[in-house]
Design an enzyme around this catalytic site. Structure first.
Site, PDB file in Angstrom:
ATOM      1  N   GLY A   1       5.619   1.249   3.567  1.00 28.95           N
ATOM      2  CA  GLY A   1       7.059   1.024   3.705  1.00 28.95           C
ATOM      3  C   GLY A   1       7.859   1.932   2.779  1.00 28.95           C
ATOM      4  O   GLY A   1       8.884   2.487   3.170  1.00 28.95           O
TER       5      GLY A   1
ATOM      6  N   ASN B   1      14.413 -13.588   1.689  1.00 33.32           N
ATOM      7  CA  ASN B   1      13.311 -12.615   1.702  1.00 33.32           C
ATOM      8  C   ASN B   1      13.283 -11.843   0.380  1.00 33.32           C
ATOM      9  O   ASN B   1      13.656 -10.685   0.293  1.00 33.32           O
ATOM     10  CB  ASN B   1      13.456 -11.670   2.895  1.00 33.32           C
ATOM     11  CG  ASN B   1      12.228 -10.802   3.091  1.00 33.32           C
ATOM     12  OD1 ASN B   1      11.363 -10.710   2.224  1.00 33.32           O
ATOM     13  ND2 ASN B   1      12.168 -10.154   4.238  1.00 33.32           N
TER      14      ASN B   1
ATOM     15  N   TYR C   1      13.704  -3.062  -1.877  1.00 33.62           N
ATOM     16  CA  TYR C   1      14.860  -2.165  -1.789  1.00 33.62           C
ATOM     17  C   TYR C   1      15.481  -1.897  -3.156  1.00 33.62           C
ATOM     18  O   TYR C   1      15.941  -0.780  -3.423  1.00 33.62           O
ATOM     19  CB  TYR C   1      15.894  -2.709  -0.799  1.00 33.62           C
ATOM     20  CG  TYR C   1      15.412  -2.600   0.627  1.00 33.62           C
ATOM     21  CD1 TYR C   1      15.240  -1.357   1.227  1.00 33.62           C
ATOM     22  CD2 TYR C   1      15.092  -3.730   1.375  1.00 33.62           C
ATOM     23  CE1 TYR C   1      14.773  -1.239   2.532  1.00 33.62           C
ATOM     24  CE2 TYR C   1      14.632  -3.624   2.676  1.00 33.62           C
ATOM     25  CZ  TYR C   1      14.472  -2.378   3.241  1.00 33.62           C
ATOM     26  OH  TYR C   1      14.006  -2.265   4.522  1.00 33.62           O
TER      27      TYR C   1
ATOM     28  N   GLU D   1      20.144  -4.684   5.838  1.00 32.92           N
ATOM     29  CA  GLU D   1      20.294  -6.123   5.678  1.00 32.92           C
ATOM     30  C   GLU D   1      18.926  -6.779   5.725  1.00 32.92           C
ATOM     31  O   GLU D   1      18.018  -6.277   6.364  1.00 32.92           O
ATOM     32  CB  GLU D   1      21.154  -6.744   6.803  1.00 32.92           C
ATOM     33  CG  GLU D   1      22.573  -6.267   6.850  1.00 32.92           C
ATOM     34  CD  GLU D   1      22.727  -4.975   7.626  1.00 32.92           C
ATOM     35  OE1 GLU D   1      23.687  -4.241   7.334  1.00 32.92           O
ATOM     36  OE2 GLU D   1      21.900  -4.667   8.504  1.00 32.92           O
TER      37      GLU D   1
ATOM     38  N   ARG E   1       0.823  -1.214   0.000  1.00 31.96           N
ATOM     39  CA  ARG E   1       0.000   0.000   0.000  1.00 31.96           C
ATOM     40  C   ARG E   1       0.853   1.259   0.000  1.00 31.96           C
ATOM     41  O   ARG E   1       0.332   2.355   0.063  1.00 31.96           O
ATOM     42  CB  ARG E   1      -0.926   0.007   1.215  1.00 31.96           C
ATOM     43  CG  ARG E   1      -2.042  -1.040   1.082  1.00 31.96           C
ATOM     44  CD  ARG E   1      -3.053  -0.985   2.180  1.00 31.96           C
ATOM     45  NE  ARG E   1      -3.392   0.352   2.594  1.00 31.96           N
ATOM     46  CZ  ARG E   1      -3.883   0.658   3.785  1.00 31.96           C
ATOM     47  NH1 ARG E   1      -4.080  -0.282   4.672  1.00 31.96           N
ATOM     48  NH2 ARG E   1      -4.176   1.894   4.101  1.00 31.96           N
TER      49      ARG E   1
END
Length: 180
Positions: free
Chosen positions: A100, A127, A134, A122, A97
């Site tokens: 983050g 993940n 990122y 990190e 959404r």
């Protein structure tokens, strides 16, 4: 359909506010770290440790909230030229959404304003959603660290270059008529 989906996410984000974290947020942020980040690793970022981070003048901590509910948080430490995104979490029912992304962009702007050269983070090597998140924000993978998480899991370290390290921008000075 893609436009409608984007509009719904934008409307959802409009109800989210960002604010600096307070010491009183420590229990909530510690529980979120335990439940959303540290799953299967043991609880390292307990209330006391989060409280220490929140009290540190070289730490910037954000809380994302909708009404009275804490929906996410981020904690970043600042050094001379290097910043470290220590923790970032958003409740899983609110992923994708923009919460983050908004917190991370705010922290990037803060690091740039502080004159920081690089921002590091990190994540667990498996993940993939975090890795892609990122990457989309301009981070590059720098190294894999075996056993980084409690000696059990490999981490991927990523970095975003904010300016060339060691080269500080020249401060602007008004022109003068003095001879040089």
């Amino acid at each position: 359909m893609a436009v409608e989906s984007w509009q719904n996410r934008a409307m959802d984000l409009a109800g989210t506010t960002l604010r600096l974290a307070r010491r009183s947020d420590a229990p909530t942020l510690a529980a979120m770290s335990r439940d959303l980040i540290e799953i299967g690793l043991g609880w390292h970022y307990r209330t006391e440790r989060i409280g220490q981070l929140l009290s540190n003048p070289d730490t910037v901590s954000l809380v994302a909230a909708e009404n009275a509910r804490t929906t996410g948080f981020a904690i970043m430490t600042l050094g001379e030229e290097r910043a470290h995104l220590v923790l970032l979490a958003v409740h899983s029912d609110l992923h994708r959404r923009g919460i983050g992304r908004r917190m991370t962009q705010w922290l990037i702007e803060t690091a740039v304003t502080a004159g920081i050269a690089t921002l590091h983070v990190e994540m667990r090597a498996q993940n993939r959603p975090a890795y892609l998140f990122y990457r989309a924000l301009g981070f590059e993978q720098t190294v894999r660290i075996a056993g980084y998480y409690r000696g059990r899991e490999t981490a991927i370290r990523m970095m975003r270059l904010l300016r060339v390290p060691g080269l500080l921008p020249v401060a602007w000075r008004p022109p003068t008529l003095d001879k040089q």
